[in-house]
Motif scaffolding. Structure first.
Motif, short mmCIF file in Angstrom:
data_model
loop_
_atom_site.label_atom_id
_atom_site.label_comp_id
_atom_site.label_asym_id
_atom_site.label_seq_id
_atom_site.Cartn_x
_atom_site.Cartn_y
_atom_site.Cartn_z
N PRO A 111 0.83 -1.23 0.00
CA PRO A 111 0.00 0.00 0.00
C PRO A 111 0.85 1.27 0.00
O PRO A 111 0.50 2.25 -0.64
CB PRO A 111 -0.81 -0.09 1.29
CG PRO A 111 -0.67 -1.47 1.77
CD PRO A 111 0.49 -2.12 1.11
N ASP A 112 1.99 1.25 0.71
CA ASP A 112 2.83 2.45 0.74
C ASP A 112 3.40 2.73 -0.63
O ASP A 112 3.42 3.86 -1.09
CB ASP A 112 3.99 2.25 1.73
CG ASP A 112 3.47 2.19 3.15
OD1 ASP A 112 4.03 1.41 3.94
OD2 ASP A 112 2.51 2.91 3.44
N ALA A 113 3.85 1.65 -1.31
CA ALA A 113 4.44 1.84 -2.64
C ALA A 113 3.39 2.34 -3.62
O ALA A 113 3.66 3.17 -4.47
CB ALA A 113 5.06 0.55 -3.13
N ARG A 163 1.27 9.34 -5.93
CA ARG A 163 1.77 10.69 -5.63
C ARG A 163 2.64 11.19 -6.78
O ARG A 163 2.55 12.34 -7.19
CB ARG A 163 2.56 10.67 -4.32
CG ARG A 163 2.56 11.97 -3.54
CD ARG A 163 3.32 11.80 -2.24
NE ARG A 163 4.74 11.58 -2.47
CZ ARG A 163 5.63 12.55 -2.65
NH1 ARG A 163 5.25 13.80 -2.64
NH2 ARG A 163 6.90 12.27 -2.84
N GLN A 164 3.50 10.31 -7.28
CA GLN A 164 4.37 10.69 -8.41
C GLN A 164 3.54 11.00 -9.66
O GLN A 164 3.83 11.94 -10.40
CB GLN A 164 5.36 9.56 -8.72
CG GLN A 164 6.37 9.31 -7.62
CD GLN A 164 7.24 10.52 -7.34
OE1 GLN A 164 7.56 11.30 -8.23
NE2 GLN A 164 7.60 10.70 -6.08
N GLN A 165 2.48 10.20 -9.89
CA GLN A 165 1.63 10.45 -11.05
C GLN A 165 0.91 11.77 -10.93
O GLN A 165 0.80 12.53 -11.89
CB GLN A 165 0.59 9.33 -11.19
CG GLN A 165 1.14 8.05 -11.76
CD GLN A 165 0.10 6.94 -11.75
OE1 GLN A 165 -0.82 6.95 -10.94
NE2 GLN A 165 0.25 5.99 -12.63
N ARG A 166 0.42 12.05 -9.71
CA ARG A 166 -0.36 13.28 -9.50
C ARG A 166 0.48 14.52 -9.70
O ARG A 166 -0.02 15.57 -10.07
CB ARG A 166 -0.94 13.29 -8.09
CG ARG A 166 -2.16 12.42 -7.97
CD ARG A 166 -2.87 12.61 -6.67
NE ARG A 166 -4.19 11.98 -6.70
CZ ARG A 166 -4.76 11.39 -5.69
NH1 ARG A 166 -4.13 11.36 -4.52
NH2 ARG A 166 -5.95 10.85 -5.79
N LYS A 167 1.80 14.40 -9.45
CA LYS A 167 2.69 15.56 -9.58
C LYS A 167 2.73 16.07 -11.01
O LYS A 167 2.88 17.27 -11.25
CB LYS A 167 4.11 15.17 -9.15
CG LYS A 167 4.38 15.38 -7.68
CD LYS A 167 5.88 15.45 -7.45
CE LYS A 167 6.27 14.62 -6.25
NZ LYS A 167 7.72 14.52 -6.09
N VAL A 168 2.64 15.16 -11.99
CA VAL A 168 2.84 15.59 -13.39
C VAL A 168 1.53 15.83 -14.14
O VAL A 168 1.55 16.16 -15.31
CB VAL A 168 3.69 14.57 -14.17
CG1 VAL A 168 5.11 14.58 -13.69
CG2 VAL A 168 3.09 13.20 -14.07
N TRP A 218 -4.43 13.95 -23.58
CA TRP A 218 -3.17 13.94 -22.85
C TRP A 218 -2.89 12.52 -22.38
O TRP A 218 -3.77 11.86 -21.87
CB TRP A 218 -3.19 14.88 -21.65
CG TRP A 218 -1.88 14.91 -20.92
CD1 TRP A 218 -0.72 15.48 -21.36
CD2 TRP A 218 -1.59 14.32 -19.67
NE1 TRP A 218 0.28 15.31 -20.44
CE2 TRP A 218 -0.23 14.59 -19.38
CE3 TRP A 218 -2.32 13.58 -18.73
CZ2 TRP A 218 0.40 14.16 -18.23
CZ3 TRP A 218 -1.70 13.16 -17.57
CH2 TRP A 218 -0.34 13.45 -17.32
N ASN A 219 -1.65 12.07 -22.55
CA ASN A 219 -1.29 10.70 -22.23
C ASN A 219 -0.37 10.68 -21.01
O ASN A 219 0.73 11.23 -21.07
CB ASN A 219 -0.61 10.06 -23.43
CG ASN A 219 -0.42 8.58 -23.26
OD1 ASN A 219 -0.70 8.02 -22.19
ND2 ASN A 219 0.06 7.92 -24.30
N PRO A 220 -0.79 10.05 -19.90
CA PRO A 220 0.09 10.00 -18.73
C PRO A 220 1.33 9.13 -18.94
O PRO A 220 2.28 9.24 -18.17
CB PRO A 220 -0.81 9.42 -17.64
CG PRO A 220 -1.88 8.70 -18.36
CD PRO A 220 -2.09 9.41 -19.65
N ASP A 221 1.30 8.28 -19.98
CA ASP A 221 2.49 7.47 -20.24
C ASP A 221 3.61 8.30 -20.84
O ASP A 221 4.78 7.91 -20.77
CB ASP A 221 2.13 6.32 -21.20
CG ASP A 221 1.13 5.37 -20.57
OD1 ASP A 221 0.29 4.80 -21.30
OD2 ASP A 221 1.18 5.22 -19.33
N THR A 222 3.24 9.43 -21.47
CA THR A 222 4.26 10.37 -21.97
C THR A 222 3.97 11.73 -21.33
O THR A 222 3.49 12.65 -21.99
CB THR A 222 4.21 10.49 -23.50
OG1 THR A 222 2.87 10.85 -23.88
CG2 THR A 222 4.59 9.20 -24.17
N PRO A 223 4.23 11.86 -20.01
CA PRO A 223 3.77 13.05 -19.30
C PRO A 223 4.44 14.35 -19.72
O PRO A 223 3.88 15.43 -19.50
CB PRO A 223 4.07 12.73 -17.82
CG PRO A 223 5.06 11.64 -17.85
CD PRO A 223 4.93 10.92 -19.13
#
Lengths: 182, 286
Positions: free
Chosen positions: A46-48, A54-59, B61-66
């Motif tokens: 769950p932590d990972a 979190r990393q996805q949400r940043k971008v 928009w594609n998250p695989d190529t952010p």
């Protein structure tokens, strides 16, 4: 069966165990279902997962708003109310400051000098000045009354919002013409 | 033999009347019935419609190529082979042209709220939004405004749902019902909930509010505030005062400046702006 269950429990609790491999399958009693235990991979804890999220949400980008939203009476008039309020208020403040600062700058600001300055100016400049000051002032006043009506929960359905909106625009034109003609 | 001859005669008679509808031979009275003229014959071709191509521009928009910036992708769709609603167009494009196009959808009848998106500048549900048949203008489809985008037209609604949870959208009581069994409610009190309970939480209104765009973290937004009002005026709920107390701060409720984009855009015809004004009035009187 109980033996495999207890073995599985120890594997599940043993997070630090990186390699758990059952080699002695022959040692297990016959007729017992063999579980192929794979280690709980670090990426699935769950932590990972929340770290990955979190990393996805940043971008993530933010979807367009002001540039694509349909021009409507509702938010255009609201924006105009704010802009005219700031403009009229700011101009009044600057004029007041100017009045205070005038003597130190050597400019006389009294009735006589203002009357002579106004008489000397061309008609077009006077009308333009009056319209420029009157339009935002009248609009903000009338729209302000509309806002007060809303605060009293009147005219809140969309039909009335549009009716009163057009009334304010019409009233602004009339009011500006009247004030500019004075 | 006479039977076949008469059969031939009637056959030729009928073909003659069909092939020469306007000309009535003086010898043969042509039976000119409207139904026989309209009936399809073996020689008729099915009506071939000219393809009607509508240009559709969709935000991608594609998250695989952010690192790639979001873009507008153009598709051409024949409206004659597509259903009338925007969702039909999206599904058709996904099936036939671009399977990577991503969007949420479920009920296709305007009740689940999944397909909420910005169509032609306004937030509505794609499944009940008719495609404009004017093919000279492109159809512009964007995701809900000022939201973090997961992919293409899919916004991240986590914060929206958390805000809904924060207003405690359930019946709260200090004492149980007087008869110990049912929470009785009069018809007038039940009428007060009409126009409030029908909200499907599609987020169209909240994401149309410029104030929500700028203050999303702390301002609750029209959808959530309307539901807060729904519980405040429910006669069975006994925590009205506490619910209003939770809004006694600068941000949760009072970022609303009566812009009224919310009521304008609601696809279910509800009026969140009115509900918020009522809350403000209640709180001013308390």
């Amino acid at each position: 069966m109980l033996a495999t269950r207890s073995i599985l429990k120890t594997v599940a609790q043993n997070h630090t165990a990186s390699k758990v491999v059952f080699k002695n399958i022959a040692a297990a009693p016959m007729g017992v279902r063999h579980f192929n235990v794979s280690p709980i991979s670090k990426a699935q804890s769950p932590d990972a997962e929340s770290e990955l999220l979190r990393q996805q949400r940043k971008v993530r980008p933010v979807s367009p708003h002001l540039t694509i939203y349909q021009p409507q009476l509702t938010w255009y008039m609201s924006g105009l109310h704010r802009v005219t309020g700031a403009a009229v208020g700011g101009a009044f403040y600057l004029a007041a400051m100017g009045y205070l600062a005038a003597p130190s700058l050597g400019i006389t600001v009294d009735t006589a000098s203002m009357v002579s300055a106004a008489a000397a100016a061309p008609v077009a400049a006077k009308v333009l000045a009056k319209v420029t000051v009157a339009t935002p002032f009248v609009f903000h006043c009338l729209n302000g009354i509309r806002h007060l009506a809303w605060d009293a929960t009147k005219f809140l359905n969309i039909k009335d919002v549009y009716k009163t909106g057009y009334a304010v625009i019409g009233g602004t034109v009339v009011g500006t013409l009247y004030l500019a003609s004075l | 033999m006479s039977f076949t001859l008469s059969a031939l005669k009637t056959a030729s008679l009928s073909t003659r009347t069909r092939l020469m509808p306007a000309v009535g031979s003086p010898l043969i009275r042509s039976l000119q019935t409207s139904s026989s003229n309209n009936m399809a014959t073996a020689t008729d071709q099915p009506l071939k419609k000219e393809p009607k191509y509508k240009t559709i521009e969709i935000y991608r928009w594609n998250p695989d190529t952010p690192t790639e910036k979001p873009r507008l992708e153009t598709y051409k769709l024949d409206l004659n082979t597509c259903g009338p609603m925007v969702l039909d167009a999206l599904i058709k494009i996904k099936n036939e042209q671009d399977p990577t196009l991503t969007f949420r959808r479920s009920c296709r009848e305007g009740i689940c709220g999944s397909c909420a998106m910005n169509i032609e500048g306004g937030n509505t549900l794609a499944c009940i939004s008719k495609i404009d048949r004017d093919i000279t203008k492109p159809l512009k489809i964007y995701p809900l405004p000022h939201m973090n985008i997961v992919k293409d037209l899919v916004p991240d609604l986590t914060h929206f749902y958390n805000q809904y949870k924060s207003i405690e959208p359930y019946l709260k009581q200090k004492q149980g019902p007087t008869d110990g069994k049912e929470n009785l409610q009069s018809i007038e009190d039940r009428k007060k909930l009409d126009g409030l309970y029908e909200c499907i939480l599609c987020a169209c209104c909240s994401t149309s509010c410029p104030s929500y765009w700028w203050n999303q973290e702390e301002y609750l937004g029209p959808a959530v505030l309307m539901q807060a009002y729904r519980w405040m005026i429910d006669s069975r709920d006994q925590f009205g005062v506490e619910r209003r107390d939770k809004l006694q701060n600068k941000m949760s409720l009072y970022r609303c400046h009566t812009i009224m984009n919310c009521s304008k855009t609601c696809p279910k015809g509800l009026a969140p702006g009115t509900a918020i004004a009522e809350i403000k009035l209640m709180m001013a009187k308390e």
